[in-house]
Design a protein around this motif. Structure first.
Motif, short mmCIF file in Angstrom:
data_model
loop_
_atom_site.label_atom_id
_atom_site.label_comp_id
_atom_site.label_asym_id
_atom_site.label_seq_id
_atom_site.Cartn_x
_atom_site.Cartn_y
_atom_site.Cartn_z
N GLY A 242 16.51 -24.69 88.26
CA GLY A 242 17.11 -23.58 87.52
C GLY A 242 18.33 -24.02 86.74
O GLY A 242 18.63 -25.22 86.63
N ARG A 243 19.05 -23.05 86.20
CA ARG A 243 20.25 -23.35 85.39
C ARG A 243 21.22 -22.18 85.53
O ARG A 243 20.82 -21.02 85.59
CB ARG A 243 19.86 -23.56 83.93
CG ARG A 243 21.03 -23.78 82.99
CD ARG A 243 20.54 -24.15 81.60
NE ARG A 243 20.00 -25.50 81.59
CZ ARG A 243 20.74 -26.60 81.40
NH1 ARG A 243 22.05 -26.48 81.23
NH2 ARG A 243 20.18 -27.78 81.38
N VAL A 244 22.51 -22.51 85.60
CA VAL A 244 23.56 -21.51 85.69
C VAL A 244 24.40 -21.55 84.41
O VAL A 244 24.78 -22.63 83.95
CB VAL A 244 24.45 -21.74 86.93
CG1 VAL A 244 25.65 -20.80 86.91
CG2 VAL A 244 23.64 -21.54 88.20
N TRP A 245 24.67 -20.37 83.86
CA TRP A 245 25.54 -20.24 82.69
C TRP A 245 26.79 -19.45 83.08
O TRP A 245 26.70 -18.43 83.76
CB TRP A 245 24.83 -19.46 81.56
CG TRP A 245 23.71 -20.23 80.90
CD1 TRP A 245 22.47 -20.44 81.40
CD2 TRP A 245 23.75 -20.87 79.62
NE1 TRP A 245 21.69 -21.17 80.51
CE2 TRP A 245 22.48 -21.45 79.40
CE3 TRP A 245 24.73 -21.01 78.65
CZ2 TRP A 245 22.17 -22.15 78.25
CZ3 TRP A 245 24.42 -21.71 77.49
CH2 TRP A 245 23.15 -22.27 77.29
N CYS A 246 27.94 -19.96 82.65
CA CYS A 246 29.21 -19.27 82.88
C CYS A 246 29.88 -19.01 81.53
O CYS A 246 30.01 -19.93 80.71
CB CYS A 246 30.14 -20.09 83.78
SG CYS A 246 29.50 -20.38 85.43
N PHE A 247 30.29 -17.76 81.32
CA PHE A 247 30.97 -17.38 80.08
C PHE A 247 32.37 -16.86 80.43
O PHE A 247 32.51 -15.95 81.27
CB PHE A 247 30.18 -16.28 79.35
CG PHE A 247 28.87 -16.75 78.80
CD1 PHE A 247 28.74 -17.11 77.48
CD2 PHE A 247 27.75 -16.83 79.63
CE1 PHE A 247 27.52 -17.54 76.97
CE2 PHE A 247 26.54 -17.27 79.14
CZ PHE A 247 26.42 -17.62 77.80
N ARG A 248 33.40 -17.41 79.78
CA ARG A 248 34.79 -17.00 80.05
C ARG A 248 35.42 -16.47 78.77
O ARG A 248 35.37 -17.13 77.72
CB ARG A 248 35.60 -18.19 80.58
CG ARG A 248 37.03 -17.86 80.94
CD ARG A 248 37.63 -18.97 81.77
NE ARG A 248 37.74 -20.21 81.02
CZ ARG A 248 38.89 -20.69 80.52
NH1 ARG A 248 40.01 -20.01 80.71
NH2 ARG A 248 38.91 -21.82 79.88
N ASN A 249 36.02 -15.28 78.88
CA ASN A 249 36.67 -14.67 77.72
C ASN A 249 37.96 -15.44 77.41
O ASN A 249 38.90 -15.44 78.20
CB ASN A 249 36.99 -13.21 78.02
CG ASN A 249 37.43 -12.45 76.77
OD1 ASN A 249 37.90 -13.05 75.80
ND2 ASN A 249 37.29 -11.14 76.78
#
Length: 631
Positions: free
Chosen positions: A183-190
């Motif tokens: 699988g793959r994990v995505w992290c988005f930070r403002n």
């Protein structure tokens, strides 16, 4: 015989003895009973052992079960904490399986894409569609997603902009089970606020905080850029170094708030005089620099300078008060004057100072003689520093002769420089250099000390009432410790203030009227008289003159020279004398060179005359021969 068998025989066969023929049978039965008992004992012991083992195993199982329950509780608590962290983190987290389906996400992720509260899976296409709707430029991000097809094990990092102007920094990491990609994990930070702060810091690093203009760092960068373009186009550029005249007076009298508002208004007026692509920078304090690109001739720089001077000199209304200031401008041209940005600025600055010396509120172009003058002044400054260390400076005295009786009761202390090697250097050359180099206060203090030494000596020689005047500079007054120095010298040499007089020019007086007046009042409290030097050449307002703590007006030599041939000069001198007497002040006329002039001044009622007709400036020893000559 087995006791159980014996009880049975007694109960069923009431005989005392068992017949002999039955004895073997009875014995066999008795043995059988015994064998049964033994086997029963063996069985009971076996059951007992099994029971003990089962009890022990049961205890172990209970303990393990309790441990499992505790572990389960800990795992449940840890999972709750992780879930809390997962949802509470400021980052949006998306977890995808190997087929690209979204299988888990946190609260922040749900809010970004408007996903369900919990449960449900989203296909890869569905998620891509959701991102396409909210991104300002979806193509760039979708291109990154397509790259993962070819490089599924890559880590990704970047910044994307949403359609609502928010900026998000993203990280994408593949997840493995052993060597297998699962699988793959995505992290988005403002990072919107961070980027805005970075932009603000970047802006502040290159702009002035008060006016918003480029600062000297950005100015130098733009000059370099302009020079590069000018080289290709074979064009000139011009630098205008602007300094506001008498701005310090506004700052000191009205406060920094008014001064800041005035600077902002000045900046706007200068900007309005420029072309759109020209650069206006605040260089520091009340100094501005204009960069004119693509200048065909120096006439453009001259016209722009004149527009700026005219605009800046118009009246200002700030906080219900009116102000008038002016500007002096120095101009340097690329490539005529130099090709280095710092040198162009320095030479424009040099030309600006020349403009101030020519009367302010005008502009001057840099030229080679100005450079030679600057080198001369720098060399003179170095020599002056050495002269102070070597005590090459000395004090001369010029008597001021009383017109009634022609006696000497007053004189002016004048600084002279006689180098160990070479000829004497004029005060007109080295005093301005001392002022610019910040040496004038030290020199002035030295003059005061030498004058105090002279006063003590002349009193010991029997001199009567006399007074020696000493010139004060604007820097001495502004530094704030002048009165303290004078008090120390009077105490050190044990002399009264009546033997001293201080002279200031009108220009010093008007630099900061309030501060100068306060200092002069403190000086007069020491018994020291105060004189206004070069009166009539400055900008004093007559309404202030009557309130000032002064005792003497010195009429400038420019009015005395050829006064008998110039009716206008005669009128001016007569008016000054009448004004002084009306204010109960004494008059000293400077520069009387002949007897007719002396007679004219005496007839007007001028109390003292200082000039070559009577005496030139002399060393203290020559004054002593005059004051203490034998009868």
């Amino acid at each position: 015989m087995h006791k159980l068998l014996l009880r049975q025989l007694k109960r069923n066969y009431p005989v005392k003895e068992i017949p002999a023929d039955l004895q073997p049978l009875v014995n066999a039965i008795s043995d059988a009973y015994k064998d049964y008992d033994y086997e029963q004992q063996l069985l009971e012991r076996s059951l007992e052992l099994v029971s003990e083992e089962l009890n022990l195993r049961n205890l172990e199982l209970k303990q393990k079960f309790q441990q499992l329950e505790e572990t389960h509780q800990q795992l449940a608590e840890s999972a709750a904490v992780l879930d809390g962290i997962f949802d509470a983190t400021g980052e949006a987290i998306f977890a995808f399986d190997r087929k690209g389906r979204l299988v888990r996400y946190n609260q922040t992720a749900r809010e970004i894409l408007k996903l369900k509260e919990s449960g449900g899976e989203y296909s890869k296409g569905h998620i891509a569609y959701m991102f396409r709707k909210i991104l300002a430029d979806p193509s760039k991000f979708l291109h990154e997603l397509r790259r993962l097809k070819s490089f599924p094990k890559n880590n990704l990092f970047g910044v994307i902009e949403f359609s609502n102007d928010r900026l998000f920094e993203y990280h994408s990491t593949p997840q493995f089970s052993g060597e297998e990609l699962v699988g793959r994990v995505w992290c988005f930070r403002n990072v919107t606020q961070i980027k805005e702060n970075e932009a603000l810091v970047q802006y502040q690093a290159f702009h002035d905080s008060l006016t918003g203009l480029p600062n000297r760092v950005l100015l130098l960068d733009r000059i370099n850029h302009s020079i590069a373009l000018s080289e290709r186009k074979n064009e000139m550029i011009a630098l205008l170094f602007i300094d506001l005249d008498h701005f310090k007076k506004v700052n000191d009298t009205e406060g920094h708030q008014v001064g800041d508002e005035l600077l902002k208004e000045v900046a706007q007026r200068i900007r309005d005089c420029l072309r759109e692509h020209d650069t206006l920078a605040r260089f520091g304090g009340d100094e501005f620099v204009v960069l004119l690109d693509s200048v065909k001739s120096s006439r453009i720089a001259a016209k722009t300078s004149r527009r700026i001077i005219d605009s800046v000199s118009q009246p200002y209304e700030i906080m219900d008060k009116h102000f008038h200031i002016s500007a002096s401008i120095g101009v340097s041209m690329y490539p005529r004057d130099d090709t280095e940005p710092q040198e162009l600025i320095r030479k424009a600055d040099m030309a600006m100072y020349h403009a101030k010396e020519q009367g302010r509120s005008n502009y001057e172009f840099f030229d080679s003689p100005l450079e030679r003058l600057a080198h001369f002044q720098l060399e003179l400054e170095n020599k002056l520093r050495q002269a102070i260390a070597n005590q090459e400076l000395t004090v001369f005295y010029q008597p001021q002769v009383e017109t009634q009786g022609q006696t000497i009761k007053r004189m002016e202390a004048l600084l002279r420089w006689f180098p160990v090697t070479g000829s004497a250097i004029s005060p007109a050359d080295f005093v301005p250099v001392a002022e610019r180099a910040g040496l004038i206060s030290d020199v002035g203090l030295m003059v005061l000390e030498k004058v105090c030494e002279t006063i003590v000596k002349w009193r010991q020689l029997g001199a009567g009432d006399f007074c020696i005047s000493v010139n004060l500079s604007a820097q001495q007054i502004a530094e704030g410790n002048l009165v303290e120095h004078i008090e120390r010298l009077l105490s050190q040499y044990n002399i009264s203030g009546q033997y001293l007089e201080v002279e200031i020019t009108e220009s010093i007086l008007m630099e900061n009227l309030e501060n100068v007046t306060a200092v002069l009042n403190q000086i007069r409290e020491l018994g020291i008289t105060v004189a206004i030097d070069d009166f009539g050449t400055g900008y004093s307002s007559l309404k202030y003159l009557q309130k000032l703590p002064i005792d003497i007006l010195k009429i400038d030599r420019s009015f005395i020279n050829n006064v008998l041939e110039d009716k206008n000069k005669q009128s001016i001198v007569n008016a000054i004398v009448l004004l002084g007497h009306g204010l109960k002040l004494q008059l000293v006329a400077e520069g009387a060179e002949d007897k007719p002039t002396v007679d004219f001044l005496t007839e007007l009622g001028c109390e003292f005359i200082q000039g070559f007709y009577f005496y030139k400036p002399m060393p203290a020893q020559e004054i002593e021969r005059i004051l203490f000559k034998p009868e």
